[in-house]
Design an enzyme around this catalytic site. Structure first.
Site, PDB file in Angstrom:
ATOM      1  N   LYS A   1      21.113 -15.518 -34.148  1.00  0.00           N
ATOM      2  CA  LYS A   1      22.488 -16.326 -34.780  1.00  0.00           C
ATOM      3  C   LYS A   1      23.639 -16.261 -33.935  1.00  0.00           C
ATOM      4  O   LYS A   1      24.061 -15.799 -33.518  1.00  0.00           O
ATOM      5  CB  LYS A   1      22.808 -15.063 -35.892  1.00  0.00           C
ATOM      6  CG  LYS A   1      23.206 -15.347 -36.330  1.00  0.00           C
ATOM      7  CD  LYS A   1      24.131 -14.292 -37.543  1.00  0.00           C
ATOM      8  CE  LYS A   1      25.588 -14.995 -38.952  1.00  0.00           C
ATOM      9  NZ  LYS A   1      25.878 -13.644 -39.599  1.00  0.00           N
TER      10      LYS A   1
ATOM     11  N   LYS B   1      34.042 -15.282 -34.383  1.00  0.00           N
ATOM     12  CA  LYS B   1      32.918 -14.823 -33.975  1.00  0.00           C
ATOM     13  C   LYS B   1      31.903 -14.701 -32.763  1.00  0.00           C
ATOM     14  O   LYS B   1      31.014 -14.054 -32.737  1.00  0.00           O
ATOM     15  CB  LYS B   1      31.949 -14.853 -35.566  1.00  0.00           C
ATOM     16  CG  LYS B   1      32.759 -14.198 -36.501  1.00  0.00           C
ATOM     17  CD  LYS B   1      32.039 -14.293 -38.401  1.00  0.00           C
ATOM     18  CE  LYS B   1      32.090 -13.969 -39.478  1.00  0.00           C
ATOM     19  NZ  LYS B   1      31.587 -13.578 -39.837  1.00  0.00           N
TER      20      LYS B   1
ATOM     21  N   GLU C   1      17.286 -12.697 -26.798  1.00  0.00           N
ATOM     22  CA  GLU C   1      17.594 -11.365 -28.141  1.00  0.00           C
ATOM     23  C   GLU C   1      15.864 -11.003 -28.468  1.00  0.00           C
ATOM     24  O   GLU C   1      15.861  -9.947 -28.980  1.00  0.00           O
ATOM     25  CB  GLU C   1      18.322 -12.333 -29.510  1.00  0.00           C
ATOM     26  CG  GLU C   1      19.666 -12.875 -28.276  1.00  0.00           C
ATOM     27  CD  GLU C   1      20.360 -10.982 -28.903  1.00  0.00           C
ATOM     28  OE1 GLU C   1      20.369 -10.143 -29.404  1.00  0.00           O
ATOM     29  OE2 GLU C   1      21.882 -11.145 -28.528  1.00  0.00           O
TER      30      GLU C   1
ATOM     31  N   LYS D   1      18.835 -18.732 -36.807  1.00  0.00           N
ATOM     32  CA  LYS D   1      19.782 -19.401 -38.200  1.00  0.00           C
ATOM     33  C   LYS D   1      20.950 -19.773 -37.451  1.00  0.00           C
ATOM     34  O   LYS D   1      21.754 -19.582 -36.627  1.00  0.00           O
ATOM     35  CB  LYS D   1      21.087 -18.003 -38.345  1.00  0.00           C
ATOM     36  CG  LYS D   1      21.723 -18.364 -39.738  1.00  0.00           C
ATOM     37  CD  LYS D   1      22.328 -16.905 -40.075  1.00  0.00           C
ATOM     38  CE  LYS D   1      23.200 -17.335 -41.306  1.00  0.00           C
ATOM     39  NZ  LYS D   1      23.922 -16.088 -41.197  1.00  0.00           N
TER      40      LYS D   1
HETATM   41  C1  PBG Z   1      27.424 -12.733 -42.575  1.00  0.00           C
HETATM   42  C2  PBG Z   1      26.527 -13.267 -42.697  1.00  0.00           C
HETATM   43  C3  PBG Z   1      27.384 -14.934 -42.795  1.00  0.00           C
HETATM   44  C4  PBG Z   1      25.924 -15.838 -43.457  1.00  0.00           C
HETATM   45  C5  PBG Z   1      25.319 -14.796 -43.454  1.00  0.00           C
HETATM   46  N1  PBG Z   1      25.663 -13.679 -43.196  1.00  0.00           N
HETATM   47  C6  PBG Z   1      28.562 -15.490 -42.121  1.00  0.00           C
HETATM   48  C7  PBG Z   1      28.685 -15.465 -40.734  1.00  0.00           C
HETATM   49  O1  PBG Z   1      28.792 -14.794 -39.886  1.00  0.00           O
HETATM   50  O2  PBG Z   1      30.236 -15.555 -40.681  1.00  0.00           O
HETATM   51  C8  PBG Z   1      25.932 -17.378 -43.048  1.00  0.00           C
HETATM   52  C9  PBG Z   1      24.866 -17.787 -44.486  1.00  0.00           C
HETATM   53  C10 PBG Z   1      25.412 -18.957 -45.086  1.00  0.00           C
HETATM   54  O3  PBG Z   1      25.662 -19.671 -43.817  1.00  0.00           O
HETATM   55  O4  PBG Z   1      24.648 -20.194 -45.017  1.00  0.00           O
HETATM   56  N2  PBG Z   1      27.351 -11.428 -42.162  1.00  0.00           N
END
Ligand code: PBG
Length: 329
Positions: free
Chosen positions: A198, A220, A236, A251
């Site tokens: 991610k 983040k 990972e 993602k």
């Molecule tokens: C948070 C989370 C996020 C998304 C899914 N779970 C946002 C982030 O990490 O700030 C993003 C999903 C999207 O943008 O459609 N844990």
């Protein structure tokens, strides 16, 4: 005068029948997980940066699940918007057994036991700081302390009936801790779909608007991955596999097709990819302007994610794409 060609790839494209039989990738509703936003209280709220998506109230969410089933979509993933009064730095509302998410899970399972319910594990919707973990006095996101809370959150969701627990927080060691916690509580059949690679991505912007969950300070980048990195994704994958993940996620999806392919080649596990809020917003905005043909471009994007190696796609277009694939509007 005919060219002297031994190979003519066009022969395999000469009719719909031959194109169908030589097609390498297919897209179907069975591949989709449909993300849904839910909040406490009455009335659904449209999300301005995601036209067509809503923050549902409880009843509207159940209607949306029913409609999704009608369109052939059998899996949803739930994201709550939590009132500020219930937020804290340690995110304890995340494991309140009477909280919004456990109630929604139980209601979906009571109506449609065969619906696959996926739940997000991370503290950001519950955090006063808008971070996925607990924040220390000097502004660091604490890993091991957070993992303890994430395990409680996962147990709470499993007890409510979740089929698949999906940690999106990117803390180290959380997959193994969640697996051990689930097993110790007898939830050996509950799966873990790990957000393995991610990235710290600007493509999550509309999602954070939808949930009012943007970080209150900083970013983040100390837990989500650097978009510049490829080998790190494979590291990972190795860790999440060893910790017992059932499925691996990349993602965002569209801007990271190379990573999906690398991950596909590196693991025997099913691979999921998340076509995130910003990807939806971009496709939707261009389509609403008449600049792109929405149906064609969305199905091509989803097919590209499949071709890159994803088995499963999380997409806000799940219902619409399922209808298009069935020949509807
Ligand atoms: C948070 C989370 C996020 C998304 C899914 N779970 C946002 C982030 O990490 O700030 C993003 C999903 C999207 O943008 O459609 N844990």
């Amino acid at each position: 005068m005919a060219l002297d060609l031994i190979e003519r790839p066009r022969r395999n494209r000469k009719s719909p029948w031959i194109r169908d039989m030589s097609r390498e990738t297919w897209l179907g509703a069975a591949h989709f997980i449909y993300p849904l936003f839910v909040h406490e209280g009455a009335g659904s709220v449209p999300i301005p940066s995601m036209p067509g998506c809503q923050r549902h109230d409880f009843d509207s969410l159940l209607r949306e699940v029913e409609a999704a089933r009608g369109d052939g979509v059998g899996a949803v993933v739930l994201f709550p918007k939590v009132p500020d009064a219930l937020k804290s730095n340690d995110g304890r509302e995340a494991y309140n057994p009477n909280g919004l998410v456990p109630r929604v899970i139980a209601a979906i399972k009571a109506h449609w036991p065969d619906m696959t319910v996926v739940t997000d594990v991370a503290l950001d919707p519950y955090s006063t700081e808008g971070h996925d973990g607990i924040v220390s006095a000097d502004g660091r996101v604490l890993n091991d302390e957070t993992v303890e809370v994430l395990v409680q959150q996962a147990l709470c969701q499993a007890a409510a009936g979740a089929d698949i627990i999906s940690p999106s927080d990117m803390m180290d060691g959380r997959v193994g801790a969640i697996r051990a916690g689930l097993d110790a509580a007898g939830h050996t059949d509950v799966s873990v779909l790990a957000y393995t690679a991610k990235y710290a991505s600007a493509w999550y912007g509309p999602f954070r608007d939808a949930l009012d969950s943007a970080p209150k300070f900083g970013d983040k980048k100390t837990y989500q991955m650097d978009p510049a990195n490829r080998r790190e994704a494979l590291r990972e994958v190795r860790l999440d596999e060893a910790e017992g993940a059932d499925m691996i996620m990349v993602k965002p999806a569209g801007p990271y097709l190379d990573i999906i392919r690398e991950v596909r080649d590196a693991t025997d596990l099913p691979v999921a990819a998340y076509q995130v809020s910003g990807e939806y917003a971009a496709l939707k905005a261009a389509s609403m302007n008449g600049w792109l043909n929405e149906r064609e471009v969305v199905l091509e994007s989803l097919l590209g994610i499949r071709r890159a190696g994803a088995d499963v796609i999380l997409t806000y277009y799940a219902r619409q794409a399922a209808r298009w694939l069935a020949g509807g509007e």
